[in-house]
Write an enzyme that holds these catalytic residues in place. Structure first.
Site: not given
Length: 568
Positions: A339-340
């Site tokens: 997740y970024t």
């Protein structure tokens, strides 16, 4: 009962007081309340510099509650926790809640050397079940990509929702979640946490207009955007799905997910709707994918879009659309990306490609299909100035949403629905997003041919009779102007600008060529297939699916145009 909301704002002294009060009942203590207090105390102490999330609290509370015991004689509380070494935690809680003592056991099983050395190898068996599930998911998604197009999979799932749901509200919600999570490559929770007050109209060169909304509370607590736009496959239209959702459901007050204070007051739908979505597909699996225990349900849209874009060699777009990090050169159907969320800028052609108004050619360029007139027809008159009568109508149509969502957005949705709702079931044709350029079929103006040949268009996966307009387009495409050239779209186009509804529609004239592409089932796109151009009086060959999968044939016409079979 001891819920997250009852404890999240408590100071240490308050938690200690509640702890002592709970144990005054002796052996008749409330296990749920005591486990909640202990869990919150542990998380507050360990995560002093970070936030305490509701999901983490509920997970650890369940673990503690299952093995919680209280010995009144020795004032000792014992339970099982997820840490491997719990001695330090036992001492810390005993000091914090003295005179009570804590005896904590680990739920991590110690490795037996005897078992280890008698085994065939030292290979780790950790997370074997997760690996098994991932393998099942990969295999099923692989079969979806080869034997059945991903868009066909979505269509079949929509059919299942229509036949198995009991109420219009349930059908609307399930359809809304399925379509939005797929086309935005997002988790169900990201869609749920959309802030309705952030909706705005954005102009886009390739689909006309978008609706954009912000998700402020994501898994990484970095905001991202959710987009709504028209889809060429009528049943997938995101504007119509959003209109139906606003008409059917009411806004929900924002649920608190952590100890951090949020200014957001509303969310798109209740937390329970995500649970209902998972339960529905567990009970009525429209595909073997749904039947996998602990399989992808909340992440289904993310899996599907990652697979689709990866299949078209557009992984970087999947990373931008879903804000997932990927440095791996491998298939992403397992959705193992990190997740970024970082609010990355999206290339404008992405929306045209997803909507079916642009395709990717063999050279990797995104090219237009010359459908600007169709796009303009969708929005004809929708951006006209407001009138007083519509002010009253949106309150009647959308209820409480009219107090939260921008008036411009609701007027836009209402006009779009009034103009285009009839399209939804007129034609269920699925369109390929990929060009095939072969020796026998050359695009207008391409090298290697003495004269530019007319482009060929092959309709695919028709779920019913094509509309008259679709038939006219098909015939017209066979006699397209030879001098037209494909417009190559720069993926680094300038960013979309927000357009208020009061402004008149002043779109720049585009130079997209009036050319139709080769339409083929995405699941059977193969460079080894060679097509001969149709005769002047002949009909373009139809492409369907293999007999036995939905009962349709694969190019079984007597006047067959396929010169080489598809390699399996």
């Amino acid at each position: 009962m001891s819920s997250y909301m009852d404890l999240v704002d408590d100071e240490p002294a308050t938690l200690y007081h509640k702890f002592v009060e709970c144990l005054k009942a002796g052996e008749n203590f409330c296990g749920d309340k005591l486990s909640g207090i202990i869990t919150m105390a542990i998380l507050k102490a360990i995560k002093a510099l970070t936030e305490v999330k509701k999901t983490t609290f509920n997970k650890y509370k369940t673990t503690i509650k299952q093995g919680l015991q209280y010995d009144v004689g020795s004032s000792t509380i014992s339970f099982v926790y997820h840490l491997k070494d719990c001695d330090e935690l036992s001492r810390g809680l005993s000091d914090a809640f003295e005179p009570y003592k804590f005896k904590i056991k680990s739920n991590k099983e110690a490795t037996s050397f005897k078992t280890l050395f008698r085994g065939p190898s030292f290979g780790s068996q950790k997370n074997w079940r997760k690996k098994e599930v991932d393998r099942e998911v990969d295999n099923l998604f692989h079969s979806t990509e080869t034997d059945e197009s991903i868009f066909k999979f979505i269509l079949n799932t929509l059919d299942s929702i229509e036949t198995q749901t009991n109420t219009d509200r349930q059908k609307t919600v399930l359809t809304f979640i399925l379509l939005m999570t797929f086309f935005n490559c997002c988790r169900n929770n990201d869609l749920m946490n959309v802030d309705p007050s952030t909706f705005k109209i954005v102009k886009n060169k390739f689909v006309g207009y978008l609706l954009q909304a912000e998700v402020k509370q994501t898994k990484t607590r970095k905001s991202r955007n959710i987009f709504f736009f028209p889809i060429r496959e009528n049943r997938f239209d995101l504007f119509l799905a959003l209109h139906d959702f606003f008409r059917t459901c009411q806004p929900t007050p924002k649920s608190r997910l952590s100890d951090q204070v949020s200014e957001q007051k509303w969310q798109l739908f209740r937390d329970s709707m995500v649970i209902d979505y998972n339960r529905f597909f567990r009970k009525f699996p429209a595909s073997p994918i749904f039947a996998i225990k602990h399989g992808p349900k909340s992440h289904l849209g993310r899996h599907l879009m990652n697979s689709f874009l990866h299949k078209n060699e557009l992984d970087s777009w999947a990373n931008s659309l879903g804000n997932w990090s990927s440095s791996q050169n491998q298939r992403e159907s397992g959705a193992r990306l990190g997740y970024t969320h970082g609010g990355r800028d999206l290339p404008q052609p992405l929306f045209g490609f997803l909507a079916g108004y642009c395709v990717r050619n063999e050279e990797g360029h995104i090219v237009g299909l010359g459908l600007e007139k169709d796009i303009n027809d969708l929005f004809d008159g929708i951006m006209d100035p407001l009138n007083e009568k519509e002010d009253t109508e949106i309150c009647e149509s959308y209820g409480e949403w009219a107090k939260i969502v921008s008036k411009d957005v609701l007027i836009f949705l209402k006009r779009y629905h009034s103009k285009n709702a009839c399209r939804r079931y007129q034609n269920s044709t699925l369109y390929a997003r990929t060009f095939l350029k072969t020796e026998s079929v050359t695009l207008s103006g391409s090298k290697g041919s003495e004269e530019p040949s007319s482009p060929v268009r092959i309709p695919i996966l028709s779920m019913g009779k094509a509309s008259p307009s679709e038939g006219r387009k098909l015939r017209a495409s066979e006699h397209a102007n030879d001098d037209n050239e494909i417009e190559k779209i720069d993926s680094d186009s300038s960013q979309s600008e927000e357009i208020p509804i009061e402004m008149s529609d002043s779109e720049d004239e585009t130079t997209a060529s009036n050319i139709s592409g080769i339409y083929l089932d995405m699941s059977k796109a193969n460079s080894n297939v060679v097509y001969s151009p149709p005769s002047q009086t002949g009909r373009a060959a139809g492409a369907g699916r293999k007999r036995g999968v939905g009962g349709r044939r694969t190019v079984e016409s007597k006047r067959r145009r396929v010169l080489a079979p598809i390699n399996r």
